[in-house]
Design an enzyme around this catalytic site. Structure first.
Site, short mmCIF file in Angstrom:
data_model
loop_
_atom_site.label_atom_id
_atom_site.label_comp_id
_atom_site.label_asym_id
_atom_site.label_seq_id
_atom_site.Cartn_x
_atom_site.Cartn_y
_atom_site.Cartn_z
N HIS A 196 0.54 -1.16 0.00
CA HIS A 196 0.00 0.13 0.02
C HIS A 196 0.77 1.38 0.10
CE1 HIS A 196 0.66 -0.39 4.31
NE2 HIS A 196 0.61 0.83 4.36
C1 UD1 Z 1 -2.25 5.51 5.78
C2 UD1 Z 1 -1.04 6.07 6.49
C3 UD1 Z 1 0.15 4.89 6.39
C4 UD1 Z 1 -0.30 3.54 7.01
C5 UD1 Z 1 -1.52 3.25 6.47
C6 UD1 Z 1 -2.04 2.00 7.00
C7 UD1 Z 1 -0.61 8.55 6.48
C8 UD1 Z 1 -0.04 9.65 5.59
N1 UD1 Z 1 -0.55 7.29 5.91
O1 UD1 Z 1 -2.06 5.41 4.50
O2 UD1 Z 1 1.30 5.52 7.14
O3 UD1 Z 1 0.72 2.69 6.45
O4 UD1 Z 1 -2.52 4.24 6.75
O5 UD1 Z 1 -3.07 1.56 6.46
O6 UD1 Z 1 -1.24 8.76 7.35
N2 UD1 Z 1 -9.17 4.34 1.88
C9 UD1 Z 1 -10.63 3.85 1.77
N3 UD1 Z 1 -11.06 3.45 2.88
C10 UD1 Z 1 -10.36 3.72 4.29
C11 UD1 Z 1 -9.20 4.35 4.19
C12 UD1 Z 1 -8.79 4.77 3.33
O7 UD1 Z 1 -11.09 3.34 1.02
O8 UD1 Z 1 -10.82 3.33 5.36
C13 UD1 Z 1 -8.67 4.92 0.76
C14 UD1 Z 1 -9.32 6.21 -0.05
O9 UD1 Z 1 -9.16 6.48 -1.28
C15 UD1 Z 1 -7.86 6.98 0.36
C16 UD1 Z 1 -6.82 6.29 0.34
O10 UD1 Z 1 -7.34 4.91 0.90
O11 UD1 Z 1 -7.84 8.18 -0.30
C17 UD1 Z 1 -5.75 6.56 1.17
O12 UD1 Z 1 -6.07 6.77 2.63
P1 UD1 Z 1 -5.09 7.36 3.60
O13 UD1 Z 1 -5.51 7.33 5.18
O14 UD1 Z 1 -4.98 8.75 3.06
O15 UD1 Z 1 -3.91 6.96 3.57
P2 UD1 Z 1 -3.39 5.34 3.51
O16 UD1 Z 1 -2.72 5.01 2.07
O17 UD1 Z 1 -4.49 4.48 4.14
N1 UDP Z 2 -3.67 -6.02 8.87
C1 UDP Z 2 -4.60 -6.61 9.06
N2 UDP Z 2 -5.54 -7.09 7.86
C2 UDP Z 2 -4.78 -6.80 6.76
C3 UDP Z 2 -3.62 -6.38 6.65
C4 UDP Z 2 -2.83 -5.89 7.72
O1 UDP Z 2 -5.43 -6.78 10.14
O2 UDP Z 2 -5.57 -7.30 5.60
C5 UDP Z 2 -2.80 -5.47 10.14
C6 UDP Z 2 -1.61 -6.04 10.19
O3 UDP Z 2 -1.47 -7.32 11.04
C7 UDP Z 2 -0.87 -5.20 11.31
C8 UDP Z 2 -1.55 -3.90 10.68
O4 UDP Z 2 -2.50 -4.27 10.29
O5 UDP Z 2 -1.18 -5.26 12.58
C9 UDP Z 2 -0.54 -3.04 9.88
O6 UDP Z 2 -1.10 -2.15 9.17
P1 UDP Z 2 -0.73 -1.50 7.89
O7 UDP Z 2 0.44 -2.42 7.08
O8 UDP Z 2 -2.01 -0.86 7.09
O9 UDP Z 2 -0.11 -0.33 8.18
P2 UDP Z 2 1.68 0.15 8.48
O10 UDP Z 2 2.13 -0.72 9.71
O11 UDP Z 2 2.20 -0.11 7.26
O12 UDP Z 2 1.56 1.53 8.82
#
Ligand code: UD1
Ligand code: UDP
Length: 359
Positions: free
Chosen positions: A205
């Site tokens: 992601h």
């Molecule tokens: C965010 C964090 C990242 C973390 C990740 C964990 C920031 C800058 N980034 O990234 O560090 O690793 O979460 O998963 O805070 N979206 C959905 N449903 C949701 C959330 C997001 O559809 O519940 C989609 C939307 O299109 C959104 C995009 O994902 O624009 C990105 O979501 P966002 O929360 O901005 O950043 P992540 O890539 O999720």
């Molecule tokens: N995770 C989850 N379901 C998934 C993928 C990840 O529950 O389909 C959990 C994973 O085990 C960990 C957390 O989400 O506990 C990590 O989140 P993510 O990778 O979204 O964010 P990051 O750690 O990169 O910020």
């Protein structure tokens, strides 16, 4: 009466970090409120975690939703400021490095409400990662800094943060993993998904891998080359879905793209995998403790302990298939080291410090 301790969660990785801290403070009789910013939302990225983890549903959901970095950060900043003015907490606890973390910390600092940062001091030294900016800013304005590893303590010291504010406590995300280990069932995950050994789990992601068509196309080629060797199960984060779909991810019969999974089901799949391919921060740590070889598709990591003490390796998209081939040939390690203090007691250590500071 001092105000409550107020916890902020925003995104998926915050939930397993907050749960053990909340639980340990509850055991000590501390009044607490849990506030979710709404950065992540819906069944797969939010609700499922509150059913599975030992964390009560938030008292408040600010519902900020998705947006550009500025829009999302500003929305959290404004909404959290209003809440802090109403609730006047004794302490605000923020987790990790997401936009909600830095925005909430900034709102509190401006109101002179003390801030505790859980998972302080991690550094990739790569400002192209939005999280790196969030980490640096949050640590700069936090009053209490809880570190998961000695390298994080060293970074904070190098940045001039006073030693008495830094506490090496271990890793609360690993507290949650260890607390749920009995339910993290590889056999069940394998049966539920009709998988035969060996299989590989992937999570992808990061913007650097999924946001731009050229990167996404190269990533899809790399994942398909892995799928020529083993089944690849990929619970796909919503961020990459459209781009990776357009790049042809779904066009390989041994790539199974799933929706984001619940915590226990996901880690069940991970536990039984021959290798994990990821760009997640948390998954690098969880595979380290589970002893599953982890190939991290990034040029750097803010979690070097997963390499020096764990099963993690940094890999390129071009080199991924050969790395997987080597992992499949070598098999899983029989024993592996785990970083010091990643022992299931980080939440307790954090709570002890917080209670001491509040009194
Ligand atoms: C965010 C964090 C990242 C973390 C990740 C964990 C920031 C800058 N980034 O990234 O560090 O690793 O979460 O998963 O805070 N979206 C959905 N449903 C949701 C959330 C997001 O559809 O519940 C989609 C939307 O299109 C959104 C995009 O994902 O624009 C990105 O979501 P966002 O929360 O901005 O950043 P992540 O890539 O999720
Ligand atoms: N995770 C989850 N379901 C998934 C993928 C990840 O529950 O389909 C959990 C994973 O085990 C960990 C957390 O989400 O506990 C990590 O989140 P993510 O990778 O979204 O964010 P990051 O750690 O990169 O910020």
């Amino acid at each position: 009466m001092p105000g409550p301790v107020l916890h902020i969660t925003g995104a998926r990785p915050n939930f397993p970090k907050a749960a053990p801290v909340h639980r340990a403070l509850a055991e000590r009789g501390v009044t607490q409120r849990l506030v979710h910013t709404g950065q992540h939302y819906g069944e797969q990225m939010f609700d499922v975690f509150f059913r599975q983890l030992d964390l009560p549903r938030p008292d408040v959901d600010l519902g900020v939703g998705s947006g550009s970095h500025a829009a999302q950060t500003a929305a959290v900043l404004t909404a959290v400021e209003d809440l802090l003015v109403q609730q006047r907490p004794a302490l605000l606890v923020v987790y990790g490095d997401v936009n909600s973390t830095v925005a909430a910390a900034l709102a509190a600092a401006k109101l002179q409400i003390p801030v505790a940062h859980v998972e302080a001091g991690l550094r990739s030294f790569d400002r192209a990662m939005p999280e790196e900016i969030n980490r640096v800013v949050t640590d700069r304005i936090a009053d209490l800094l809880f570190a998961t590893s000695p390298d994080a303590v060293a970074h904070l010291g190098n940045e001039g943060i006073a030693a008495h504010r830094i506490h090496l406590v271990g890793n609360p995300m690993i507290d949650t993993l260890l607390a749920h280990l009995d339910h993290i069932d590889a056999d069940r995950a394998r049966a539920d998904h009709g998988l035969a050994d060996p299989y590989v789990v992937a999570t992808l992601h990061r913007p650097a891998n999924v946001d731009h068509p050229v990167d996404a196309a190269e990533l899809v080629r790399a994942v398909h080359a892995v799928a020529d060797q083993a089944d690849v199960v990929l619970p796909l984060h919503p961020r990459g879905r459209t781009r990776l779909h357009s790049a042809g991810l779904f066009r390989h019969e041994r790539v199974r793209v799933l929706d984001p999974m619940g915590y226990v089901e996901f880690l069940g799949l991970v536990r039984g995998a021959e290798a994990v391919i990821t760009d997640s921060g948390g998954v690098q740590e969880e595979t380290t403790v589970l002893g599953v070889p982890c190939l991290t598709l990034r040029p750097n990591t803010e979690r070097p302990a997963t390499i020096t003490h764990g099963t993690n390796r940094l890999v390129t998209r071009a080199g991924l298939a050969a790395e997987v081939e080597a992992r499949l040939r070598l098999g899983r390690p029989q024993s592996w080291p785990v970083p010091p203090l990643w022992d299931g007691r980080a939440g307790q250590r954090i709570a002890e410090v917080i209670v001491r500071e509040l009194s």
